[in-house]
Write a protein that holds these residues in place. Structure first.
Motif, PDB file in Angstrom:
ATOM      1  N   MET A 179       0.847  -1.180   0.000  1.00 17.53           N
ATOM      2  CA  MET A 179       0.000   0.000   0.000  1.00 17.53           C
ATOM      3  C   MET A 179       0.891   1.241   0.000  1.00 17.53           C
ATOM      4  SD  MET A 179      -2.853   0.992   2.792  1.00 17.53           S
ATOM      5  CE  MET A 179      -3.689   2.511   2.711  1.00 17.53           C
ATOM      6  N   ALA A 180       0.563   2.160  -0.850  1.00 16.43           N
ATOM      7  CA  ALA A 180       1.337   3.399  -0.967  1.00 16.43           C
ATOM      8  C   ALA A 180       0.882   4.401   0.098  1.00 16.43           C
ATOM      9  CB  ALA A 180       1.141   4.001  -2.354  1.00 16.43           C
ATOM     10  N   ILE A 181       1.812   5.223   0.525  1.00 18.19           N
ATOM     11  CA  ILE A 181       1.474   6.272   1.486  1.00 18.19           C
ATOM     12  C   ILE A 181       0.531   7.273   0.813  1.00 18.19           C
ATOM     13  CG2 ILE A 181       3.474   7.729   0.936  1.00 18.19           C
ATOM     14  CD1 ILE A 181       3.634   8.290   3.989  1.00 18.19           C
ATOM     15  N   PRO A 182      -0.484   7.765   1.520  1.00 24.30           N
ATOM     16  CA  PRO A 182      -1.416   8.708   0.898  1.00 24.30           C
ATOM     17  C   PRO A 182      -0.724  10.005   0.482  1.00 24.30           C
ATOM     18  CG  PRO A 182      -2.184   8.019   3.074  1.00 24.30           C
ATOM     19  CD  PRO A 182      -0.831   7.468   2.886  1.00 24.30           C
ATOM     20  N   GLU A 183      -1.322  10.660  -0.494  1.00 21.74           N
ATOM     21  CA  GLU A 183      -0.829  11.956  -0.928  1.00 21.74           C
ATOM     22  C   GLU A 183      -1.267  13.021   0.081  1.00 21.74           C
ATOM     23  OE1 GLU A 183      -1.466  14.390  -4.904  1.00 21.74           O
ATOM     24  OE2 GLU A 183      -1.249  12.234  -5.279  1.00 21.74           O
ATOM     25  N   THR A 184      -0.418  14.018   0.281  1.00 25.45           N
ATOM     26  CA  THR A 184      -0.757  15.110   1.206  1.00 25.45           C
ATOM     27  C   THR A 184      -1.961  15.876   0.678  1.00 25.45           C
ATOM     28  OG1 THR A 184       1.533  15.332   1.882  1.00 25.45           O
ATOM     29  CG2 THR A 184       0.104  17.214   2.285  1.00 25.45           C
ATOM     30  N   ILE A 185      -2.958  16.058   1.534  1.00 28.72           N
ATOM     31  CA  ILE A 185      -4.150  16.812   1.156  1.00 28.72           C
ATOM     32  C   ILE A 185      -3.971  18.291   1.488  1.00 28.72           C
ATOM     33  CG2 ILE A 185      -6.603  17.128   1.631  1.00 28.72           C
ATOM     34  CD1 ILE A 185      -6.694  14.088   2.171  1.00 28.72           C
ATOM     35  N   ASN A 186      -3.443  18.541   2.664  1.00 33.09           N
ATOM     36  CA  ASN A 186      -3.223  19.919   3.108  1.00 33.09           C
ATOM     37  C   ASN A 186      -1.734  20.139   3.329  1.00 33.09           C
ATOM     38  OD1 ASN A 186      -5.975  20.788   3.309  1.00 33.09           O
ATOM     39  ND2 ASN A 186      -6.156  19.490   5.106  1.00 33.09           N
ATOM     40  N   HIS A 187      -1.078  20.674   2.315  1.00 33.41           N
ATOM     41  CA  HIS A 187       0.354  20.919   2.407  1.00 33.41           C
ATOM     42  C   HIS A 187       0.639  22.064   3.378  1.00 33.41           C
ATOM     43  CE1 HIS A 187       4.530  21.374   1.356  1.00 33.41           C
ATOM     44  NE2 HIS A 187       4.310  22.667   1.220  1.00 33.41           N
ATOM     45  N   GLN A 188       1.678  21.887   4.170  1.00 32.62           N
ATOM     46  CA  GLN A 188       2.115  22.942   5.082  1.00 32.62           C
ATOM     47  C   GLN A 188       3.599  23.223   4.832  1.00 32.62           C
ATOM     48  OE1 GLN A 188       0.454  20.660   8.669  1.00 32.62           O
ATOM     49  NE2 GLN A 188       0.637  22.769   9.395  1.00 32.62           N
ATOM     50  N   ASP A 189       3.926  24.498   4.665  1.00 31.63           N
ATOM     51  CA  ASP A 189       5.332  24.879   4.569  1.00 31.63           C
ATOM     52  C   ASP A 189       5.965  24.936   5.955  1.00 31.63           C
ATOM     53  OD1 ASP A 189       5.361  25.122   1.768  1.00 31.63           O
ATOM     54  OD2 ASP A 189       4.514  27.138   1.898  1.00 31.63           O
ATOM     55  N   ARG A 190       5.134  25.225   6.971  1.00 28.59           N
ATOM     56  CA  ARG A 190       5.582  25.299   8.357  1.00 28.59           C
ATOM     57  C   ARG A 190       4.480  24.738   9.238  1.00 28.59           C
ATOM     58  NH1 ARG A 190       8.265  30.469  10.431  1.00 28.59           N
ATOM     59  NH2 ARG A 190       8.880  28.900  11.915  1.00 28.59           N
ATOM     60  N   LEU A 191       4.834  24.323  10.442  1.00 21.77           N
ATOM     61  CA  LEU A 191       3.835  23.855  11.391  1.00 21.77           C
ATOM     62  C   LEU A 191       2.996  25.021  11.894  1.00 21.77           C
ATOM     63  CD1 LEU A 191       5.891  21.353  13.565  1.00 21.77           C
ATOM     64  CD2 LEU A 191       4.244  20.832  11.762  1.00 21.77           C
ATOM     65  N   LEU A 192       1.728  24.769  12.116  1.00 24.63           N
ATOM     66  CA  LEU A 192       0.847  25.775  12.712  1.00 24.63           C
ATOM     67  C   LEU A 192       0.996  25.643  14.217  1.00 24.63           C
ATOM     68  CD1 LEU A 192      -2.280  25.305  10.430  1.00 24.63           C
ATOM     69  CD2 LEU A 192      -0.571  27.133  10.345  1.00 24.63           C
ATOM     70  N   SER A 193       1.761  26.544  14.813  1.00 26.42           N
ATOM     71  CA  SER A 193       2.122  26.464  16.221  1.00 26.42           C
ATOM     72  C   SER A 193       2.146  27.863  16.811  1.00 26.42           C
ATOM     73  CB  SER A 193       3.503  25.807  16.339  1.00 26.42           C
ATOM     74  OG  SER A 193       3.936  25.779  17.664  1.00 26.42           O
ATOM     75  N   PRO A 208      -2.846  39.412  19.088  1.00 31.37           N
ATOM     76  CA  PRO A 208      -2.027  38.205  19.213  1.00 31.37           C
ATOM     77  C   PRO A 208      -2.212  37.290  18.009  1.00 31.37           C
ATOM     78  CG  PRO A 208      -3.939  38.075  20.643  1.00 31.37           C
ATOM     79  CD  PRO A 208      -3.949  39.440  20.037  1.00 31.37           C
ATOM     80  N   ARG A 209      -1.211  36.511  17.758  1.00 35.77           N
ATOM     81  CA  ARG A 209      -1.257  35.541  16.663  1.00 35.77           C
ATOM     82  C   ARG A 209      -1.960  34.287  17.168  1.00 35.77           C
ATOM     83  NH1 ARG A 209       4.133  33.607  13.432  1.00 35.77           N
ATOM     84  NH2 ARG A 209       3.112  32.134  12.062  1.00 35.77           N
ATOM     85  N   TYR A 210      -2.873  33.770  16.374  1.00 42.55           N
ATOM     86  CA  TYR A 210      -3.555  32.518  16.704  1.00 42.55           C
ATOM     87  C   TYR A 210      -3.854  31.781  15.415  1.00 42.55           C
ATOM     88  CZ  TYR A 210      -7.677  35.346  15.614  1.00 42.55           C
ATOM     89  OH  TYR A 210      -8.576  36.176  14.991  1.00 42.55           O
ATOM     90  N   ILE A 211      -4.177  30.526  15.540  1.00 44.67           N
ATOM     91  CA  ILE A 211      -4.472  29.712  14.370  1.00 44.67           C
ATOM     92  C   ILE A 211      -5.938  29.880  14.019  1.00 44.67           C
ATOM     93  CG2 ILE A 211      -4.550  27.355  13.469  1.00 44.67           C
ATOM     94  CD1 ILE A 211      -2.189  26.795  15.501  1.00 44.67           C
ATOM     95  N   LYS A 212      -6.177  30.139  12.733  1.00 45.74           N
ATOM     96  CA  LYS A 212      -7.538  30.359  12.236  1.00 45.74           C
ATOM     97  C   LYS A 212      -7.760  29.397  11.075  1.00 45.74           C
ATOM     98  CE  LYS A 212     -10.557  33.941  10.496  1.00 45.74           C
ATOM     99  NZ  LYS A 212     -11.540  34.287  11.473  1.00 45.74           N
ATOM    100  N   PRO A 213      -8.539  28.332  11.308  1.00 38.41           N
ATOM    101  CA  PRO A 213      -8.728  27.348  10.252  1.00 38.41           C
ATOM    102  C   PRO A 213      -9.685  27.833   9.179  1.00 38.41           C
ATOM    103  CG  PRO A 213     -10.077  26.789  12.123  1.00 38.41           C
ATOM    104  CD  PRO A 213      -9.265  28.008  12.503  1.00 38.41           C
ATOM    105  N   GLY A 214      -9.739  27.079   8.132  1.00 33.82           N
ATOM    106  CA  GLY A 214     -10.625  27.366   7.009  1.00 33.82           C
ATOM    107  C   GLY A 214     -10.176  26.516   5.839  1.00 33.82           C
ATOM    108  N   ALA A 215     -10.590  26.919   4.655  1.00 33.42           N
ATOM    109  CA  ALA A 215     -10.233  26.146   3.473  1.00 33.42           C
ATOM    110  C   ALA A 215      -8.707  26.056   3.335  1.00 33.42           C
ATOM    111  CB  ALA A 215     -10.840  26.789   2.231  1.00 33.42           C
ATOM    112  N   SER A 216      -8.029  27.110   3.749  1.00 40.22           N
ATOM    113  CA  SER A 216      -6.569  27.108   3.748  1.00 40.22           C
ATOM    114  C   SER A 216      -6.116  27.570   5.122  1.00 40.22           C
ATOM    115  CB  SER A 216      -6.041  28.047   2.646  1.00 40.22           C
ATOM    116  OG  SER A 216      -4.639  28.071   2.689  1.00 40.22           O
ATOM    117  N   ALA A 217      -5.978  26.638   6.053  1.00 44.52           N
ATOM    118  CA  ALA A 217      -5.662  26.986   7.439  1.00 44.52           C
ATOM    119  C   ALA A 217      -4.368  27.780   7.506  1.00 44.52           C
ATOM    120  CB  ALA A 217      -5.546  25.721   8.285  1.00 44.52           C
ATOM    121  N   GLY A 218      -4.345  28.718   8.433  1.00 43.45           N
ATOM    122  CA  GLY A 218      -3.165  29.553   8.606  1.00 43.45           C
ATOM    123  C   GLY A 218      -3.268  30.304   9.916  1.00 43.45           C
ATOM    124  N   PHE A 219      -2.470  31.369  10.007  1.00 41.20           N
ATOM    125  CA  PHE A 219      -2.484  32.198  11.196  1.00 41.20           C
ATOM    126  C   PHE A 219      -3.422  33.374  11.011  1.00 41.20           C
ATOM    127  CE2 PHE A 219       1.702  30.147  11.386  1.00 41.20           C
ATOM    128  CZ  PHE A 219       1.592  29.549  12.634  1.00 41.20           C
TER     129      PHE A 219
END
Length: 169
Positions: free
Chosen positions: A1-15, A155-166
């Protein structure tokens, strides 16, 4: 079984690090919050909060669940004076619960903790009249309003949506 393809690519962790930004003080109740994750669309809010000795929040009804982990100090609900929450306590609150948050006047330090909330708090005054409803959207609006009034950065916080980000930058 192949590893799944990334659905939501992240350049950096949301932290978010609570030690790298200042909390926002509630203008009338005096406690401090640091939003970590606010999702008005799905009704989820994650906060780190600091409540000074003598804090007494309005009695409120939860439309959803709450997970609260106390990291410092002591607090209790007025309705449960013998069930003190202290550093290391984890509390689960089912939807539909009603209570009033309190930090003892004689507490030696702020009560602090991390909370994950779904839904809203419906807040009441001492005469059982509706004060307001607090949910992820109301918290977001209040934080932006306080920061604008204080002429400070939000303050910076995580705000999800179609393209999650800060929340910014």
């Amino acid at each position: 079984m192949a590893i799944p393809e990334t659905i939501n690519h992240q350049d950096r962790l949301l932290s978010v690090n609570i030690n790298q930004q200042d909390p926002v003080q509630h203008p009338t109740d005096g406690y401090f919050i640091q939003p970590l994750f606010l999702d008005p669309e799905n009704g989820t809010w994650v906060l780190y909060a600091k409540f000074p000795p003598g804090t007494l929040l309005p009695r409120h009804f939860h439309t959803g669940t709450v997970h609260f982990f106390t990291t410092k100090g002591t607090w209790n609900y007025v309705e449960y004076p013998d069930d003190k929450q202290v550093a290391g306590s984890y509390l689960y609150e089912p939807g539909g619960s009603i209570h009033q948050f309190s930090v003892p006047e004689d507490a030696e330090e702020d009560a602090e903790g991390f909370m994950v909330v779904t839904g809203a708090n419906v807040n009441f005054d001492d005469d059982d009249n509706l004060i307001d409803i607090t949910d992820a959207g109301a918290i977001e609006q209040a934080i932006m309003g306080v920061c604008q009034m204080m002429q400070r950065d939000a303050p910076r916080y995580i705000k999800p949506g179609a393209s999650a980000g800060f929340s910014f930058g």
